[in-house]
Design a protein around this motif. Structure first.
Motif, PDB file in Angstrom:
ATOM      1  N   GLN A  97       0.925  -1.311  -0.259  1.00 38.65           N
ATOM      2  CA  GLN A  97      -0.154   0.138  -0.042  1.00 38.65           C
ATOM      3  C   GLN A  97       0.778   1.138   0.083  1.00 38.65           C
ATOM      4  O   GLN A  97       1.796   1.366   0.795  1.00 38.65           O
ATOM      5  N   ILE A  98       0.815   1.942  -0.976  1.00 38.30           N
ATOM      6  CA  ILE A  98       1.299   3.371  -0.838  1.00 38.30           C
ATOM      7  C   ILE A  98       0.468   4.505  -0.666  1.00 38.30           C
ATOM      8  O   ILE A  98      -0.508   4.762  -1.454  1.00 38.30           O
ATOM      9  N   GLY A  99       0.104   5.029   0.251  1.00 40.56           N
ATOM     10  CA  GLY A  99      -0.757   5.917   0.609  1.00 40.56           C
ATOM     11  C   GLY A  99      -2.215   5.330   0.605  1.00 40.56           C
ATOM     12  O   GLY A  99      -2.319   4.327   1.214  1.00 40.56           O
ATOM     13  N   SER A 100      -3.119   5.936  -0.284  1.00 41.16           N
ATOM     14  CA  SER A 100      -4.379   5.500  -0.224  1.00 41.16           C
ATOM     15  C   SER A 100      -4.487   4.563  -1.467  1.00 41.16           C
ATOM     16  O   SER A 100      -5.408   3.887  -1.753  1.00 41.16           O
ATOM     17  N   VAL A 101      -3.362   4.306  -2.227  1.00 37.72           N
ATOM     18  CA  VAL A 101      -3.297   3.524  -3.339  1.00 37.72           C
ATOM     19  C   VAL A 101      -2.965   1.798  -2.694  1.00 37.72           C
ATOM     20  O   VAL A 101      -1.930   1.742  -2.203  1.00 37.72           O
ATOM     21  N   VAL A 102      -3.890   1.198  -2.999  1.00 37.21           N
ATOM     22  CA  VAL A 102      -3.774  -0.614  -2.730  1.00 37.21           C
ATOM     23  C   VAL A 102      -3.552  -1.227  -3.871  1.00 37.21           C
ATOM     24  O   VAL A 102      -4.151  -1.274  -5.044  1.00 37.21           O
ATOM     25  N   VAL A 103      -2.357  -2.015  -3.800  1.00 39.40           N
ATOM     26  CA  VAL A 103      -1.799  -3.143  -4.917  1.00 39.40           C
ATOM     27  C   VAL A 103      -2.405  -4.366  -4.146  1.00 39.40           C
ATOM     28  O   VAL A 103      -1.801  -4.640  -3.312  1.00 39.40           O
ATOM     29  N   ARG A 104      -3.315  -5.091  -4.944  1.00 38.26           N
ATOM     30  CA  ARG A 104      -3.376  -6.527  -4.665  1.00 38.26           C
ATOM     31  C   ARG A 104      -2.855  -7.409  -5.416  1.00 38.26           C
ATOM     32  O   ARG A 104      -2.198  -7.260  -6.502  1.00 38.26           O
ATOM     33  N   TRP A 105      -2.594  -8.667  -4.878  1.00 40.52           N
ATOM     34  CA  TRP A 105      -1.898  -9.634  -5.576  1.00 40.52           C
ATOM     35  C   TRP A 105      -2.558 -10.191  -6.956  1.00 40.52           C
ATOM     36  O   TRP A 105      -1.827 -10.341  -7.859  1.00 40.52           O
ATOM     37  N   GLY A 106      -3.906  -9.969  -6.959  1.00 45.28           N
ATOM     38  CA  GLY A 106      -4.781 -10.176  -8.360  1.00 45.28           C
ATOM     39  C   GLY A 106      -3.920  -9.270  -9.182  1.00 45.28           C
ATOM     40  O   GLY A 106      -3.988  -9.788 -10.578  1.00 45.28           O
ATOM     41  N   GLY A 107      -3.965  -7.996  -8.902  1.00 48.53           N
ATOM     42  CA  GLY A 107      -3.509  -6.856  -9.842  1.00 48.53           C
ATOM     43  C   GLY A 107      -2.090  -7.377 -10.202  1.00 48.53           C
ATOM     44  O   GLY A 107      -1.714  -7.351 -11.601  1.00 48.53           O
ATOM     45  N   ILE A 108      -1.109  -7.803  -9.419  1.00 46.42           N
ATOM     46  CA  ILE A 108       0.293  -8.120  -9.774  1.00 46.42           C
ATOM     47  C   ILE A 108       0.221  -9.370 -10.719  1.00 46.42           C
ATOM     48  O   ILE A 108       0.936  -9.292 -11.872  1.00 46.42           O
ATOM     49  N   ILE A 109      -0.664 -10.457 -10.270  1.00 48.46           N
ATOM     50  CA  ILE A 109      -0.757 -11.647 -11.368  1.00 48.46           C
ATOM     51  C   ILE A 109      -1.202 -11.224 -12.676  1.00 48.46           C
ATOM     52  O   ILE A 109      -0.706 -11.544 -13.751  1.00 48.46           O
ATOM     53  N   PHE A 110      -2.306 -10.189 -12.626  1.00 53.67           N
ATOM     54  CA  PHE A 110      -2.730  -9.674 -13.866  1.00 53.67           C
ATOM     55  C   PHE A 110      -1.691  -9.001 -14.680  1.00 53.67           C
ATOM     56  O   PHE A 110      -1.494  -9.522 -16.093  1.00 53.67           O
ATOM     57  N   GLY A 111      -0.777  -8.258 -14.450  1.00 52.31           N
ATOM     58  CA  GLY A 111       0.245  -7.595 -15.235  1.00 52.31           C
ATOM     59  C   GLY A 111       1.221  -8.577 -15.529  1.00 52.31           C
ATOM     60  O   GLY A 111       1.761  -8.596 -16.763  1.00 52.31           O
ATOM     61  N   VAL A 112       1.646  -9.720 -14.438  1.00 56.63           N
ATOM     62  CA  VAL A 112       2.680 -10.670 -15.032  1.00 56.63           C
ATOM     63  C   VAL A 112       1.963 -11.455 -16.206  1.00 56.63           C
ATOM     64  O   VAL A 112       2.518 -11.889 -17.280  1.00 56.63           O
ATOM     65  N   ALA A 113       0.664 -11.808 -16.035  1.00 59.36           N
ATOM     66  CA  ALA A 113       0.108 -12.541 -16.830  1.00 59.36           C
ATOM     67  C   ALA A 113      -0.007 -11.835 -18.504  1.00 59.36           C
ATOM     68  O   ALA A 113       0.295 -12.237 -19.625  1.00 59.36           O
ATOM     69  N   THR A 114      -0.227 -10.528 -18.398  1.00 56.19           N
ATOM     70  CA  THR A 114      -0.463  -9.720 -19.632  1.00 56.19           C
ATOM     71  C   THR A 114       0.892  -9.660 -20.288  1.00 56.19           C
ATOM     72  O   THR A 114       1.062  -9.822 -21.596  1.00 56.19           O
ATOM     73  N   ALA A 115       1.970  -9.440 -19.436  1.00 56.65           N
ATOM     74  CA  ALA A 115       3.485  -9.186 -20.105  1.00 56.65           C
ATOM     75  C   ALA A 115       3.695 -10.598 -20.509  1.00 56.65           C
ATOM     76  O   ALA A 115       4.368 -10.544 -21.842  1.00 56.65           O
ATOM     77  N   LEU A 116       3.604 -11.590 -19.968  1.00 57.47           N
ATOM     78  CA  LEU A 116       4.081 -13.112 -20.464  1.00 57.47           C
ATOM     79  C   LEU A 116       3.164 -13.319 -21.671  1.00 57.47           C
ATOM     80  O   LEU A 116       3.733 -13.989 -22.676  1.00 57.47           O
ATOM     81  N   ARG A 117       1.922 -13.006 -21.735  1.00 55.42           N
ATOM     82  CA  ARG A 117       1.165 -13.315 -22.853  1.00 55.42           C
ATOM     83  C   ARG A 117       1.816 -12.549 -24.408  1.00 55.42           C
ATOM     84  O   ARG A 117       1.933 -13.087 -25.294  1.00 55.42           O
ATOM     85  N   ILE A 118       2.104 -11.141 -24.161  1.00 55.03           N
ATOM     86  CA  ILE A 118       2.665 -10.378 -25.106  1.00 55.03           C
ATOM     87  C   ILE A 118       4.152 -11.161 -25.542  1.00 55.03           C
ATOM     88  O   ILE A 118       4.463 -11.193 -26.795  1.00 55.03           O
ATOM     89  N   LEU A 119       4.642 -11.518 -24.395  1.00 48.12           N
ATOM     90  CA  LEU A 119       6.027 -11.744 -24.748  1.00 48.12           C
ATOM     91  C   LEU A 119       5.975 -13.049 -25.505  1.00 48.12           C
ATOM     92  O   LEU A 119       6.740 -13.509 -26.489  1.00 48.12           O
ATOM     93  N   SER A 120       5.084 -13.925 -25.181  1.00 50.28           N
ATOM     94  CA  SER A 120       4.940 -15.277 -25.818  1.00 50.28           C
ATOM     95  C   SER A 120       4.445 -15.040 -27.228  1.00 50.28           C
ATOM     96  O   SER A 120       5.181 -16.028 -28.144  1.00 50.28           O
TER      97      SER A 120
END
Lengths: 272, 201
Positions: A97-120
């Motif tokens: 959490q940075i201030g009021s911005v909350v980063v959840r694990w779901g969001g991180i997995i979403f980012g990783v999945a999108t990156a890997l998808r495009i890379l593949s």
């Protein structure tokens, strides 16, 4: 700009360019629709190994091509966890959490999945790009897939214009410089330069194109329905074997992933 | 068009002279090289924020619209996309992949307003509509491939707006401006556009 093609004489190089497309296209399309991070990871490895081993691409050269792409996708990892719709990942735990911005694990997995998808997807097309001479690809399109040879040879003529464009650009640059226009500066000057260069460059390119067309016409280019070729490409048995083997292994990989429950849902089913 | 008929002009390759094809090739390779660079830039921006990556989308429709304005033949947008993608093949890691869909979707969309006006109207407004139409189709394709899955509605609408603006300005307007500027140099005198631009002395 440098060509990505690596000249060599390997199994992948000797295949008909079209067979490499027929083999990889269904897999790439499937990967474009995946959402879980596991499937793309497996196929990144699969594509990479095939390209390096069967394409006999030096590993350093492969890494040199891939590194800027890795740089591109780090953005997905950094930005997407913040941008993802909160409702979508509400159920998952909070990573930080940075201030009021909350980063959840779901969001991180979403980012990783999108990156890997495009890379593949890019690793999939690199198998073709690194091992295929573009002129051969056009020849195959003309000879096997009945692309009009007038279109095919126009595209091949386009490759021949590249050195001409480079030298013309140098001439225009010199001409502007000798008339006292500064060749330095920031973004603004860059934009001004692009504007000054565009019209003369395109005008000379068109003039050269017309002359080339005259030369081709005078040699009766396009006069007949069919023509003879200096380089004749074939669709041999090894091409069918390659397509069959590639698709079979890909299907096996997908089935194993599905069996292990790592496949995840596909994007089309999710959206609609 | 050489013959004036009442039927819809069909995109026939036979109508294309070698000169048309080669002028298309020269413009295609010039923009193919630029777009291969823009690809990397757009990829970087796509990673930072998909909304920003879309800013350059109009540039992808530019060569097709330019060739349409120069040679004025049915199918110019689609054919130019084919050649641009073939020409930039050795320079982009995406390889053949754009060749499958781009000509049909982007080219086809940009072609629509010209088809509807029966290839008789090549004014700025038609080129702008062509750029906008191609922008809409690219947006729908990104949507279909899940690039916006997980993003808020407002974000998606803002991206669509940038698509439309870029298609209109970097596509339609820039194509018209460039073609008119090139025509003024006289190299297009053998095309209809060059004839119109010539001043009576």
């Amino acid at each position: 700009m440098e060509s990505l093609y690596y000249q060599n004489d390997s199994l992948l190089h000797r295949l008909n360019p079209l067979s490499k497309i027929v083999a990889t296209a269904p897999v790439i399309l499937f990967l474009a629709l995946t959402t879980a991070p596991w499937t793309p990871s497996v196929f990144i490895l699969f594509f990479g190994l095939i390209t390096v081993i069967w394409g006999r691409i030096p590993i350093l050269r492969y890494l040199k091509t891939v590194t800027p792409l890795l740089f591109l996708i780090t953005g997905f990892l950094i930005f997407y966890p913040f941008a993802v719709d909160p409702a979508r990942v509400a159920g998952t735990g909070i990573a930080f959490q940075i201030g009021s911005v909350v980063v959840r694990w779901g969001g991180i997995i979403f980012g990783v999945a999108t990156a890997l998808r495009i890379l593949s997807l890019i690793f999939g097309t690199l198998l073709f790009v690194l091992t295929t001479d573009s002129s051969d690809f056009i020849r195959a399109l003309v000879q096997q897939w009945r692309l009009s040879y007038r279109i095919g040879y126009s595209a091949m003529a386009a490759y021949r214009f590249i050195p001409m464009l480079h030298s013309e650009l140098a001439v225009i640059r010199a001409a502007h410089k000798v008339r006292g226009i500064s060749d330095r500066g920031g973004l603004r000057a860059q934009y001004d330069r692009a504007r000054r260069y565009a019209v003369p460059l395109l005008a000379t390119a068109i003039r050269k194109a017309e002359r080339t067309a005259l030369a081709m016409d005078s040699r009766a280019f396009g006069a007949f329905e069919t023509r003879s070729y200096f380089r004749q490409l074939t669709f041999a048995r090894r091409d069918w074997v390659f397509i069959g083997a590639f698709l079979a292994v890909s299907l096996a990989l997908i089935l194993i992933l599905a069996k292990a429950g790592l496949l995840g849902s596909l994007v089309v089913l999710q959206e609609f | 068009m050489s013959t004036e008929t009442t039927t819809q002009p069909k995109p026939r390759l036979k109508d294309w002279t070698t000169r048309d094809l080669l002028v298309m090739a020269a413009i295609s390779i010039a923009f193919g090289l630029i777009l291969a660079g823009v690809n990397y830039l757009a990829g970087l921006l796509l990673a930072v924020n998909p909304m920003l990556a879309v800013i350059f989308s109009g540039l992808y429709f530019l060569p097709g619209l330019m060739i349409m304005l120069i040679v004025r033949r049915p199918g110019a947008n689609i054919l130019t996309r084919v050649i641009v993608n073939l020409a930039q093949l050795p320079f982009t890691p995406f390889g053949w992949a754009p060749l499958v869909m781009e000509p049909l979707f982007f080219g086809g969309a940009a072609e629509m307003p010209f088809l509807i006006t029966r290839y008789r109207d090549f004014r700025l407004r038609i080129a702008v509509i062509g750029g906008v139409a191609a922008g809409v189709v690219s947006f729908l394709m990104m949507l279909a491939f899940g690039f916006f899955s997980g993003f808020s509605f407002g974000f998606i609408i803002a991206t669509l707006a940038i698509f439309l603006l870029s298609g209109a300005l970097l596509g339609g307007v820039l194509a018209t401006v460039l073609v008119n500027a090139i025509a003024k140099t006289g190299v297009l005198n053998s095309f209809a556009i060059g004839q119109e631009q010539q001043e009576e002395i």
